[in-house]
Design an enzyme around this catalytic site. Sequence first.
Site, PDB file in Angstrom:
ATOM      1  N   VAL A  81     -44.722 -77.206   8.600  1.00  0.00           N
ATOM      2  CA  VAL A  81     -45.725 -76.159   8.388  1.00  0.00           C
ATOM      3  C   VAL A  81     -45.339 -74.910   9.185  1.00  0.00           C
ATOM      4  O   VAL A  81     -45.194 -74.954  10.405  1.00  0.00           O
ATOM      5  CB  VAL A  81     -47.125 -76.642   8.814  1.00  0.00           C
ATOM      6  N   LYS A  82     -45.212 -73.817   8.469  1.00  0.00           N
ATOM      7  CA  LYS A  82     -44.785 -72.548   9.069  1.00  0.00           C
ATOM      8  C   LYS A  82     -46.018 -71.702   9.384  1.00  0.00           C
ATOM      9  O   LYS A  82     -46.823 -71.398   8.498  1.00  0.00           O
ATOM     10  CB  LYS A  82     -43.857 -71.827   8.094  1.00  0.00           C
ATOM     11  N   LEU A  83     -46.149 -71.313  10.659  1.00  0.00           N
ATOM     12  CA  LEU A  83     -47.327 -70.602  11.145  1.00  0.00           C
ATOM     13  C   LEU A  83     -46.935 -69.267  11.769  1.00  0.00           C
ATOM     14  O   LEU A  83     -45.891 -69.165  12.423  1.00  0.00           O
ATOM     15  CB  LEU A  83     -48.044 -71.442  12.217  1.00  0.00           C
ATOM     16  N   THR A 137     -38.486 -70.903   3.774  1.00  0.00           N
ATOM     17  CA  THR A 137     -38.995 -70.019   2.730  1.00  0.00           C
ATOM     18  C   THR A 137     -40.167 -69.221   3.279  1.00  0.00           C
ATOM     19  O   THR A 137     -40.662 -69.499   4.369  1.00  0.00           O
ATOM     20  CB  THR A 137     -39.487 -70.820   1.504  1.00  0.00           C
ATOM     21  N   ALA A 161     -42.558 -74.540   4.981  1.00  0.00           N
ATOM     22  CA  ALA A 161     -43.490 -73.998   3.994  1.00  0.00           C
ATOM     23  C   ALA A 161     -44.574 -73.226   4.736  1.00  0.00           C
ATOM     24  O   ALA A 161     -45.237 -73.779   5.621  1.00  0.00           O
ATOM     25  CB  ALA A 161     -44.094 -75.123   3.161  1.00  0.00           C
TER      26      ALA A 161
END
Length: 217
Positions: A86-88, A27, A60
């Site tokens: 964790v999306k960075l 997402t 996310a």
Amino acid sequence: MKFFIDTANLEQIKEAQALGILDGVTTNPSLMAKEGITGAENILKHYVNICTIVDGDVSAEVIATDFDGMVKQGEELAALHPQIVVKLPMIADGVKACKYFSDKGIRTNVTLVFSAGQALLAAKAGATYVSPFLGRLDDISTDGLHLISEIRQIYDNYGFETQILAASIRHTMHVIDCAKIGSDVMTGPLSSITGLLKHPLTDSGLAQFLADYQKGN
């Protein structure tokens, strides 16, 4: 090859999950906004709702663009559910945050990758996933599949465990081409997955079988 669906729409996620082939969800803020999910509390709750539907990883995304902000938001996201990744963003502070999280055993997805060099940095920082956006490269007349091929070669050369997550998938042939190249994961709209089901000879063959059965029964 893992199949992820790129959406925040719960009904589409449920439909993909019902097929029995869904491995995860990705997402981003744009997809959340598209579903009318706004406000920090509602967004966090929506991530948890997604995790209750699927068995696999759910990416996310942090909103911060500085190291301290990414760490704070990333730790909050990771604490929501064991399935959260964790999306960075692929920026200097994003790479620093990726290394910070990888050292702590928190899984990461480095996104907005458009070059082999960026993918190499993400792998060096210990990213769980790297997300090259092949569709957006195609949109500007650049070969997105070639980028994935380059990343595959580099990762294989050095034994990096970072998984190539082909993002910005536009259609079913993108999925097939990525599978040929050796992408570990694809993420795209539901249509790119259900499109793999379709072939006119399957439809006509089934129609003929049913017609022959009716004649004899």
